[in-house]
Design a protein around this motif. Structure first.
Motif, PDB file in Angstrom:
ATOM      1  N   THR A 181       0.845  -1.187   0.000  1.00  0.00           N
ATOM      2  CA  THR A 181       0.000   0.000   0.000  1.00  0.00           C
ATOM      3  C   THR A 181       0.884   1.242   0.000  1.00  0.00           C
ATOM      4  O   THR A 181       1.897   1.310   0.709  1.00  0.00           O
ATOM      5  CB  THR A 181      -0.916   0.005   1.240  1.00  0.00           C
ATOM      6  N   LYS A 182       0.485   2.236  -0.807  1.00  0.00           N
ATOM      7  CA  LYS A 182       1.273   3.478  -0.923  1.00  0.00           C
ATOM      8  C   LYS A 182       0.650   4.532  -0.027  1.00  0.00           C
ATOM      9  O   LYS A 182      -0.569   4.723  -0.016  1.00  0.00           O
ATOM     10  CB  LYS A 182       1.287   3.983  -2.379  1.00  0.00           C
ATOM     11  N   VAL A 183       1.489   5.224   0.719  1.00  0.00           N
ATOM     12  CA  VAL A 183       1.004   6.303   1.589  1.00  0.00           C
ATOM     13  C   VAL A 183       1.048   7.651   0.889  1.00  0.00           C
ATOM     14  O   VAL A 183       0.632   8.671   1.436  1.00  0.00           O
ATOM     15  CB  VAL A 183       1.825   6.367   2.893  1.00  0.00           C
ATOM     16  N   GLY A 184       1.553   7.670  -0.344  1.00  0.00           N
ATOM     17  CA  GLY A 184       1.614   8.934  -1.086  1.00  0.00           C
ATOM     18  C   GLY A 184       2.075   8.692  -2.512  1.00  0.00           C
ATOM     19  O   GLY A 184       2.373   7.563  -2.913  1.00  0.00           O
ATOM     20  N   TRP A 185       2.150   9.788  -3.238  1.00  0.00           N
ATOM     21  CA  TRP A 185       2.477   9.704  -4.676  1.00  0.00           C
ATOM     22  C   TRP A 185       3.390  10.869  -5.026  1.00  0.00           C
ATOM     23  O   TRP A 185       3.103  12.014  -4.703  1.00  0.00           O
ATOM     24  CB  TRP A 185       1.190   9.774  -5.492  1.00  0.00           C
ATOM     25  N   VAL A 186       4.491  10.568  -5.696  1.00  0.00           N
ATOM     26  CA  VAL A 186       5.382  11.613  -6.215  1.00  0.00           C
ATOM     27  C   VAL A 186       5.509  11.384  -7.724  1.00  0.00           C
ATOM     28  O   VAL A 186       5.943  10.322  -8.153  1.00  0.00           O
ATOM     29  CB  VAL A 186       6.767  11.588  -5.537  1.00  0.00           C
ATOM     30  N   GLY A 187       5.135  12.338  -8.499  1.00  0.00           N
ATOM     31  CA  GLY A 187       5.204  12.204  -9.978  1.00  0.00           C
ATOM     32  C   GLY A 187       4.051  12.940 -10.620  1.00  0.00           C
ATOM     33  O   GLY A 187       3.401  13.769  -9.991  1.00  0.00           O
ATOM     34  N   SER A 188       3.840  12.740 -11.947  1.00  0.00           N
ATOM     35  CA  SER A 188       4.115  11.548 -12.720  1.00  0.00           C
ATOM     36  C   SER A 188       5.029  11.812 -13.908  1.00  0.00           C
ATOM     37  O   SER A 188       4.817  11.308 -15.002  1.00  0.00           O
ATOM     38  CB  SER A 188       2.805  10.968 -13.243  1.00  0.00           C
ATOM     39  N   GLY A 189       6.023  12.621 -13.782  1.00  0.00           N
ATOM     40  CA  GLY A 189       7.039  12.738 -14.807  1.00  0.00           C
ATOM     41  C   GLY A 189       6.926  13.903 -15.748  1.00  0.00           C
ATOM     42  O   GLY A 189       7.923  14.368 -16.281  1.00  0.00           O
ATOM     43  N   CYS A 190       5.707  14.375 -16.033  1.00  0.00           N
ATOM     44  CA  CYS A 190       5.497  15.558 -16.870  1.00  0.00           C
ATOM     45  C   CYS A 190       4.025  15.929 -16.752  1.00  0.00           C
ATOM     46  O   CYS A 190       3.217  15.143 -16.256  1.00  0.00           O
ATOM     47  CB  CYS A 190       5.881  15.306 -18.322  1.00  0.00           C
ATOM     48  N   SER A 191       3.671  17.095 -17.232  1.00  0.00           N
ATOM     49  CA  SER A 191       2.293  17.581 -17.049  1.00  0.00           C
ATOM     50  C   SER A 191       1.243  16.679 -17.684  1.00  0.00           C
ATOM     51  O   SER A 191       0.240  16.354 -17.031  1.00  0.00           O
ATOM     52  CB  SER A 191       2.173  19.007 -17.593  1.00  0.00           C
ATOM     53  N   PRO A 192       1.385  16.251 -18.954  1.00  0.00           N
ATOM     54  CA  PRO A 192       0.339  15.394 -19.527  1.00  0.00           C
ATOM     55  C   PRO A 192       0.117  14.108 -18.753  1.00  0.00           C
ATOM     56  O   PRO A 192      -1.004  13.582 -18.712  1.00  0.00           O
ATOM     57  CB  PRO A 192       0.862  15.108 -20.943  1.00  0.00           C
ATOM     58  N   ALA A 193       1.184  13.571 -18.143  1.00  0.00           N
ATOM     59  CA  ALA A 193       1.057  12.322 -17.380  1.00  0.00           C
ATOM     60  C   ALA A 193       0.579  12.581 -15.966  1.00  0.00           C
ATOM     61  O   ALA A 193      -0.006  11.684 -15.326  1.00  0.00           O
ATOM     62  CB  ALA A 193       2.403  11.604 -17.348  1.00  0.00           C
ATOM     63  N   THR A 194       0.786  13.775 -15.447  1.00  0.00           N
ATOM     64  CA  THR A 194       0.419  14.074 -14.063  1.00  0.00           C
ATOM     65  C   THR A 194      -1.056  14.392 -13.921  1.00  0.00           C
ATOM     66  O   THR A 194      -1.680  14.037 -12.911  1.00  0.00           O
ATOM     67  CB  THR A 194       1.265  15.253 -13.548  1.00  0.00           C
ATOM     68  N   GLU A 195      -1.632  15.055 -14.918  1.00  0.00           N
ATOM     69  CA  GLU A 195      -3.024  15.494 -14.800  1.00  0.00           C
ATOM     70  C   GLU A 195      -3.991  14.359 -14.465  1.00  0.00           C
ATOM     71  O   GLU A 195      -4.780  14.480 -13.534  1.00  0.00           O
ATOM     72  CB  GLU A 195      -3.460  16.208 -16.090  1.00  0.00           C
ATOM     73  N   PRO A 196      -3.974  13.221 -15.177  1.00  0.00           N
ATOM     74  CA  PRO A 196      -4.965  12.171 -14.844  1.00  0.00           C
ATOM     75  C   PRO A 196      -4.721  11.547 -13.475  1.00  0.00           C
ATOM     76  O   PRO A 196      -5.682  11.197 -12.783  1.00  0.00           O
ATOM     77  CB  PRO A 196      -4.790  11.150 -15.969  1.00  0.00           C
TER      78      PRO A 196
END
Length: 1669
Positions: free
Chosen positions: A109-124
């Motif tokens: 289980t993840k307690v957080g999220w760092v990313g997702s590498g660039c704006s188009p990939a981060t938005e969703p």
């Protein structure tokens, strides 16, 4: 148990394939988990891009450095260790979503999220994390679209949005004062948002105009037609690899400094022009080429990166140098891993600093949350409950699940309050939107590093922009470098030019000298007014001449006063007519009236035969009408007339407010570029605003012109009158000639040179100076000379008659004595005669002298997760209920709940038809999306997390709400059908694998728009676009088609949805046709604005989308401030386009399920009545049917039919059934039914997809329901609608045609019966460019005149040939006259050529290159003979330098003329050869300045008129050479004509006519030269003036040469009588002396006669008489 629930909702997807093939679902876990470590490991998801359009894997070492510190620091996360699980997003939206579900569905289980590498990939992913209760921190994204706390609830980013970079661009533009820029934008949200903000700033600043080029990511830059030579400053918003492509194209086009400058984003890598230059080599460019474009350009970026020499200590107590060292160590330790960090061995990846800070920020917030959980029992208990822990058990982070909203809320709070010094050089703190707070921008400039390699360029920081206050650019001292000056923006610097200082100084000096001369003349006139010599010149009238001269000299000074002040220019403008008119009346008017008096006296008009000469010589009283006081009264009348006309004009124009000045282009030098930066200057000058000045000058100089012509004729009639010593009549005549020339100059210059800042005052001023000075000289100088010779001024010599005008030069002493005696006899006889008259007069009495639909909110909130289940569940029904999710928009920008009855009609049929879904019933669970992606996602997860299980999805109400749900449904193995969405973005099977839509893609109206544009031939349109993908994609398709058609020009204006239509300046009067691409609510605002601006038919037309709801213009919208009637006025006769996917009213056909359109409509209204009191708010649809109800009915049927076939397949296909049972977790051997369906059933959804893909049945819309490979319904026709009036009931939409062949030929087939434009088809505002030619009337008249001239010439030549033997003809040099006739024929032919109407370029080219030959050769042959004849006359009667008359034999004179013709031929051949080599012998179109343009009819059809003129600029030089040397000869002959003006032979008059011909040729040459340089752009004026000059001049020459001979032969048919002292004959000089004996006899007689007369005189005067008097 909860974990099982989570995996039930979010099952592991075996079908998900990562971009890189890994043995495990994660690429890496770091730090590796140490089993011997007593700490509990916690994990966060780390997603970076290993490839794709942007690569961010270089940030990994920064994260590792942070984790190493976190896990080594006991005070952080005590009892825990922190690790990441790494996946790859490929900087791609779909891959990022797959990574998201990989991370979420796989342990740990993840307690957080760092990313997702660039704006188009981060938005969703940022949109989804809130539904799993984890926070997300991004370190490589800066899209302003992420700046939305409602949509991205638990999202934070360490980079500020790129959009504030717009303030940097704007501040640079304002700092340098640039007023025109180009904006080149890549179609990515990160760039579009920045440009949208920039455009908003520019729209608010009316001083700056911009041109935008937009290209989609998949497009090549070259295909978008970027760059305009008129734009010098370019804003570049795109990724660096596209910038390299752009700069390569700029290099090829020569868009280099210092003329052109680019402003880019500053976050590109430091030497981005060198990176990947091999790809630029594909465009034939090197790194040096790209650097040569970028040199001295600018860049704007938020200061999110550390300064290289910074020594600031950052968290965690580390310096930049130490961080960089640790980064390199991490890169070296990673060499054996798969992360691909080798390229960052020398310098850290740009965003590694922010990713380091992001990891620290997340860890600090997590650390504070753990502390809160330990201290806050309430928080701990709430977290334990959410995690399903037994009551009383303490919650720790190893119990964290995705249901822990209490934990994420506390994490969010601590992240929101984060504050520590970051390694990037900025504090880490966030605003309310979760974006890092940075309050300034850095401005960089690309500067030359050192002399040498062109690519050796460095990016230097040159200033900053503070994002507080007015965002002003503050450059650092001496940092900016523009070696050749600040670049120019390409907008003309509009300079008001004035007369050059040199011209002013020279003319003021000359005018001052003239004033001194005029004052001196007046003083002379006053002092010597009593002297007889002065008195006889009408000294009282001379005062008026002097006063007028002073006024004219003052006028010259006002003409050359330089002023750039509009008020002062207005004063000068309104003063000039007064000065020139009054001065002319006083000065030149006096000379005219004097000329009339001379003619009256010497022609005995008043029957004063006895007083003809005596009144002048002996002070005998003049006739009362000829006295000075009455002549002065006449001059006063002229002046009063002028004053009256000028006062009337001033009052009239003053009332109209037209006495000011206006700026007009300086035609002398309209524009020029200066310096290396090509600074573009456009020059204007002040001219009088009033068009009434044309009438004013016409009146003022009209009647003066008549008097002038009269005086000119009288001057010619009295040309031989002369009083020796006084010569008043001669000087008066000369003055009349001068005034005629000056008046002509003033009139011609006023109408042709007013827009020439120096030429007009120079020509008019010089005319006034020369004319006025010559008049003063002719009036006063002879008196001064006379008084110098005779101080008493009383000696007036006797009159010389007409008979003794010819002088005998070079004779013997007897000849001279004979002449003297003859003269004395004549004079003495007259003296005697006059004395007798005087005696007679002493006895007489003395004579006395006299003086879309509006937003509909839900009426009440729903109880529970669903708004409604339909049909309601029936407990007595033994069928198994199956559920689909229906999501519609009950509010927001666009409502779609009106489609609900269509769904219910379909369900009613499905549930009563036993052959469909046997053993099952189908129901929907209804929620609403508000046409908003955030609300749609909430509805999505509400539907999925709450029972019952949904087997399909219909919705989500509109395109913006459909996109996020269609992107996720395949992760839950359900198909989605949309019946209200049509965005082309949804045509992406990879991104939306299980999505189908019943509407054709909304780009189809683009084909309709294009078909309309093509059909009506419109060449210019305006595109007003809402910044939504639905509309931008449609307009992009339209622009692509327009770009392929180079004839159509378009202007695009975009506005942001949140800003509204009112945020932009949308309408431009120069554009008449507008396409509105926006939701109907914004279209209402557009219609109101159009109404306020008067933009409606017949001048303007709007084209809208045709799928707006019926009567949409009558909807209420809070933002509009006009009535429905006013909006209807704008829309009347406008047009709309809609795909042919809606039924026509009145159509009757059978559709599935065996229903006609009228039956469906009846059922629809039945449902509306049934639902009238429900929460569905369908009362608005009681009168008409919501358009998309048809598609939603078809969508429900299509889903049911596919489900029906899938159920049948499951029943007969054991393999499929077994696979479905396994996926649902059924015990082995148990049969799968749809009641067992779970979101893990990929086998079921695959079969559903297959049946939907193969769907085909007749739909209620009148079209077959079938889908293409993208899941979109196929429609090949676009209907065209027109808004037409329906009497007093407003307007309605009427189908008037269709565009067929969509995507192929887009042919518009109009229904001419229903199509209606009462005032004609609207025009596009593009001028209809017409080539105009000489008017037919002018052509006919001039050709008749020229033909008459040719007949006349032929007659003259025949006459000359027939009578060539007669002495009278022989003495006129007939051989030379033949040449005159030949030249006249050429000139008449030239007149014909001038007025040939030529609309053909080839004909115009022939005429253009023929004219110089005809006019030059004709002039040389015809006028050249006159010039050489004039020279011969002067030589014969003056014998200068010992010239021999034998040099003027006819054949030698013909040889001279032949030489002139040969010179012309050589010049013309040289010119033709030179220009032919340069390919400049053609013609070009230029604006007809006579009538540049005009509008016609109610539609204001604008016609712009052009004419063909010679293309070659070399014609200026050609005419200068051709007429230059001819002008010199002309001036010479003009002087000689004046010197020999008194030479005359009675009966032949050759010298007189030659002199007159010289005057004529001078005028014609002047007219040709002036017209050639001033009237070439006037289609009728040029041939009129030049043609008339040639006609009159040539005819007068022929008349002067041939008519006297004809008259002479008429009087003396033998032509043998020629008076004595004849001029030169045909070949030899005639002998003019008599024999010696005859001469002696005559001498004796004359001596006796003299003595006799003197004796008689003495007897009359007893006191004696001094004959000298």
């Amino acid at each position: 148990m909860f974990l099982q629930l989570i995996f039930f909702v979010f099952p592991v997807q075996s079908s998900v394939t990562l971009a890189l093939e890994y043995q495990e679902p994660y690429h890496q876990i770091y730090p590796p988990v140490n089993e011997t470590d007593g700490r509990t490991p916690l994990y966060f998801a780390l997603v970076l891009s290993f490839g794709g359009s942007y690569k961010s894997i270089g940030a990994l070492p920064g994260i590792q450095i942070a984790l190493d510190y976190i896990n080594s620091e006991p005070s952080i996360l005590p009892g825990y260790s922190l690790h990441y699980t790494l996946t790859d997003s490929q900087c791609d939206r779909s891959t990022a979503i797959r990574s998201y579900f990989t991370q979420m569905t796989n342990p740990p289980t993840k307690v957080g999220w760092v990313g997702s590498g660039c704006s188009p990939a981060t938005e969703p992913t940022a949109e989804l994390t809130q539904y799993h209760n984890i926070t997300q921190v991004s370190c490589v994204t800066s899209s302003p679209d992420l700046y939305n706390r409602e949509q991205f609830r638990y999202y934070f980013q360490l980079l500020s949005p790129e959009a504030p970079g717009a303030y940097g661009f704007y501040s640079i533009i304002k700092y340098f004062g640039w007023r025109k820029v180009g904006i080149i934008t890549q179609g990515e949200n990160v760039f579009i948002a920045t440009v949208s903000l920039l455009k908003m700033l520019l729209n608010e600043d009316s001083e700056v105009e911009y041109t935008e080029w937009f290209f989609r990511t998949e497009q090549s830059i070259n295909s978008t037609g970027v760059f305009d030579s008129q734009v010098r400053i370019y804003i570049v918003e795109m990724y660096s690899h596209r910038a390299r492509e752009l700069f390569c194209e700029a290099y090829k086009r020569g868009l280099l400094p210092p003329k052109y400058t680019f402003i880019t984003s500053g976050w590109y890598k430091e030497r981005w022009w060198e990176e990947g230059y091999s790809s630029a080599a594909d465009y034939n460019c090197t790194a040096e080429d790209l650097a040569s474009v970028a040199l001295y350009s600018l860049a704007s970026v938020l200061p999110e990166f550390p300064d290289e020499d910074s020594d600031t200590i950052a968290e965690p107590n580390i310096t930049l140098r130490e961080f960089n060292s640790l980064y390199k160590e991490a890169v070296r330790s990673d060499f054996n891993l798969l992360n691909g960090l080798m390229e960052y061995n020398n310098k850290p990846f740009t965003y590694s600093y922010q990713c380091h800070e992001a990891t620290l920020a997340f860890a600090n917030a997590l650390n504070n949350t753990i502390a809160d959980l330990a201290e806050n029992e309430t928080l701990n208990r709430e977290a334990a409950e959410e995690s399903g822990l037994p009551e009383g058990e303490t919650f720790t982070m190893d119990n964290f699940t995705y249901a822990n909203s209490a934990v994420v809320s506390r994490m969010f709070e601590h992240l929101q309050n984060t504050m520590f010094p970051g390694i990037s050089g900025n504090d880490v703190k966030f605003n309310e939107q979760g974006t890092r707070i940075i309050n300034k921008l850095r401005i960089y400039q690309y500067q030359r590093n050192q002399e040498g390699s062109k690519a050796d360029m460095v990016r230097s920081e040159v200033g900053e922009v503070l994002l507080t206050g007015n965002s002003t650019f503050h450059p650092f001292p001496s940092a900016l470098s523009f070696p050749e000056g600040i670049p120019n923006d390409g907008i003309p610097i509009e300079d008001v030019v004035t007369v050059s200082v040199a011209l002013t100084v020279v003319y003021v000096i000359l005018a001052t000298a003239g004033l001194v001369f005029a004052v001196g003349c007046l003083l002379f006139n006053i002092i010597f007014r009593q002297r007889r010599l002065v008195r006889l010149s009408s000294s009282n009238l001379n005062y008026l001449i002097g006063l007028g001269a002073i006024v004219l000299y003052v006028n010259v000074i006002t003409l050359v006063i330089p002023t750039t002040n509009a008020d002062f220019a207005a004063i000068l403008c309104n003063t000039n007519p007064w000065l020139v008119s009054v001065g002319y009346s006083l000065c030149y008017g006096t000379m005219i009236i004097k000329m009339i008096r001379v003619w009256v006296i010497f022609n005995n008009i008043l029957e004063l035969k006895a007083l003809r000469w005596n009144c002048i010589l002996f002070n005998i009283p003049l006739h009362p009408l000829l006295r000075d006081n009455l002549l002065g009264l006449f001059i006063l009348c002229l002046t009063i007339i002028d004053v009256f006309i000028l006062l009337l004009f001033t009052v009239t124009e003053g009332v109209r407010g037209n006495l000011g000045v206006k700026l007009t282009t300086n035609q002398e030098l309209p524009e020029e570029t200066i310096g290396a930066t090509a600074e573009y200057h456009k020059y204007f000058l002040y001219v009088c605003e009033s068009e009434g000045q044309v009438v004013l000058y016409a009146i003022l100089f009209g009647y003066k012109g008549i008097l002038q012509i009269l005086a000119l004729l009288l001057a010619f009639r009295t040309r031989n009158v002369k009083v020796k010593g006084l010569d008043d009549s001669v000087y008066i005549a000369a003055s009349v000639y001068v005034t005629s020339i000056v008046l002509t100059v003033i009139i011609v210059s006023t109408y042709t040179l007013r827009d020439y800042v120096n030429a007009y005052p120079a020509v008019v001023g010089m005319g006034l100076l020369l004319g006025t000075t010559m008049i003063l000289g002719l009036v006063f100088i002879p008196r001064m000379v006379g008084l110098y010779k005779d101080p008493k001024g009383d000696t007036i010599n006797t009159v010389r008659t007409r008979e003794d005008r010819s002088q005998n030069f070079g004779r013997s002493s007897n000849d001279r004595e004979l002449k003297t005696l003859r003269r004395r006899v004549t004079e003495t006889e007259i003296t005697l005669k006059n004395m007798n008259l005087r005696l007679l007069s002493q006895r007489l009495p003395s004579v006395v002298e006299g003086a879309e639909e509006a937003a509909i909110p839900l009426s009440s909130s729903t109880e529970g997760p669903y708004h409604q289940i339909y049909p309601p569940l029936n407990g007595t029904d033994d069928r198994t209920p199956l559920f689909i999710s229906v999501v519609l928009a009950f509010g927001g920008e666009r409502v779609s709940h009106g489609a609900l009855p269509g769904v219910q009609i379909a369900l009613d049929y499905i549930n009563r038809e036993p052959s469909i879904l046997p053993g099952y019933s189908l129901h929907y669970t209804l929620t609403h999306s508000e046409c908003n992606r955030v609300a749609a996602l909430r509805s999505y997860f509400s539907q999925l997390k709450n029972p019952p299980t949904k087997i399909g999805w219909v919705g989500s109400g509109c395109s913006p709400a459909t996109e996020p749900t269609a992107e996720l449904t395949h992760f839950y193995n359900i198909t989605q059908l949309s019946c209200v969405s049509s965005s082309p973005e949804l045509q992406n099977r990879e991104r939306f694998p299980y999505y189908f839509q019943l509407l054709a893609t909304n780009v189809l109206p683009a084909h309709g728009f294009y078909g309309i544009i093509q059909h009506f031939g419109w060449k210019r349109i305006g595109l007003i676009v809402q910044d939504e993908k639905l509309y931008t994609a449609t307009v992009d398709i339209l622009k692509k088609m327009l770009d392929e058609n180079a004839e159509v020009d378009y202007t695009e204006i975009r506005f942001r949805s949140d800003k509204g239509f009112g945020s932009v300046k949308a309408f431009d009067k120069s554009i008449r046709i507008y396409v509105l691409a926006m939701y109907s609510l914004h279209a209402l605002d557009a219609a109101c604005e159009a109404y306020r601006r008067g933009f409606h038919y017949p001048k303007y037309v709007i084209i809208t989308f045709g799928w707006y709801v019926r009567q949409w213009w009558e909807m209420d919208a809070p933002s509009t401030n006009c009535t429905a009637e006013e909006r209807a006025q704008v829309l009347l006769y406008s047009m709309a386009a809609v795909p042919s996917q809606f039924p026509r009213e009145g159509d009757e056909y059978k559709a599935e399920p065996n229903t006609t359109l009228s039956e469906f409509n009846s059922l629809y209204h039945d449902v509306v009545k049934r639902e009238i009191n429900s929460q569905n708010n369908l009362q608005n649809y009681s009168d008409y049917i919501f358009p998309y109800a048809y598609q939603c009915n078809e969508a429900t049927l299509a889903f049911a039919y596919a489900l029906n076939r899938t159920i049948a397949d499951l029943a007969v296909n054991e393999t499929l059934n077994r696979e479905a049972a396994e996926e649902s977790g059924l015990p082995e051997g148990e049969t799968f039914t749809m009641a067992n369906f779970t979101y893990a059933n990929s086998a079921v959804v695959s079969r559903m997809f297959e049946h939907l893909q193969n769907t085909t049945f007749p739909g209620i819309t009148g079209n077959v329901v079938r889908f293409n490979n993208h899941g979109t319904r196929e429609i090949e026709t676009v209907r065209i609608l027109q808004y037409q009036g329906k009497g007093f009931e407003g307007i309605e939409r009427v189908e008037v045609g269709a565009v067929t062949g969509v995507g192929v030929d887009n042919t518009f087939l109009a229904n001419n019966i229903s199509f209606f434009f009462p005032d004609g088809v609207p025009i596009d505002g593009v001028p209809i460019e017409e080539v105009v030619t000489v008017s037919m009337g002018l052509t006919v008249v001039y050709m008749i005149l020229a033909a008459a001239g040719l007949v006349f010439t032929t007659t003259c030549l025949v006459f000359m040939f027939y009578f060539r033997k007669r002495r009278l003809i022989r003495l006129s040099s007939p051989n030379l006259n033949y040449i005159i006739g030949l030249g006249a024929i050429v000139l008449y032919l030239n007149v014909i050529v001038l007025v040939i109407p030529a609309k053909s370029e080839n004909v115009a080219t022939v005429i253009c290159n023929t004219n110089p030959w005809l006019i030059s050769l004709g002039y040389s042959l015809c006028y050249g003979i006159i010039i050489i004849k004039m020279i011969r006359v002067w030589v014969l009667f003056n014998r200068p330098f010992g010239f021999k008359t034998s040099l003027f034999k006819d054949y030698l004179m013909a040889l001279f003329v032949l030489s002139l013709a040969i010179i012309d031929v050589v010049i013309l051949l040289t010119y033709t050869a030179t220009e032919a080599v340069r390919d400049n012998l053609g013609v070009k179109l230029t604006a007809n300045r006579e009538l540049p343009g005009e509008t016609f009819g109610a539609t204001a059809e604008y016609h712009k008129y052009f004419l063909y003129v010679c293309e070659s600029d070399g014609q200026v030089v050609l005419y200068a050479i051709l007429f230059g040397y001819k002008g010199i000869l002309q001036v010479l002959s003009l002087l000689l004509a004046f010197r020999t003006r008194n030479v005359k032979v009675k009966g032949l008059d050759d010298s007189v006519y030659i002199a007159a011909s010289v005057y004529v040729t001078s005028i014609v040459l002047t007219v040709i030269i002036v017209s050639t340089y001033t009237l070439r752009d006037y289609v009728n004026a040029y041939p009129v003036v030049v043609g008339m000059g040639l006609l009159l001049g040539t005819t007068m020459i022929l008349g002067l040469v041939f008519i006297p001979r004809m008259v002479g032969l008429y009087k003396d048919p033998k032509g043998e009588t020629v008076s004595t002292f004849a001029t030169s004959g045909q070949n030899d000089e005639a002998e003019q002396t008599k024999s010696g004996g005859d001469m002696e006899n005559e001498l004796k007689k004359l001596r006796c006669r003299v003595i006799e007369l003197e004796t008689t005189i003495k007897s009359h005067a007893p006191g004696g008489l001094d004959l000298s008097t």
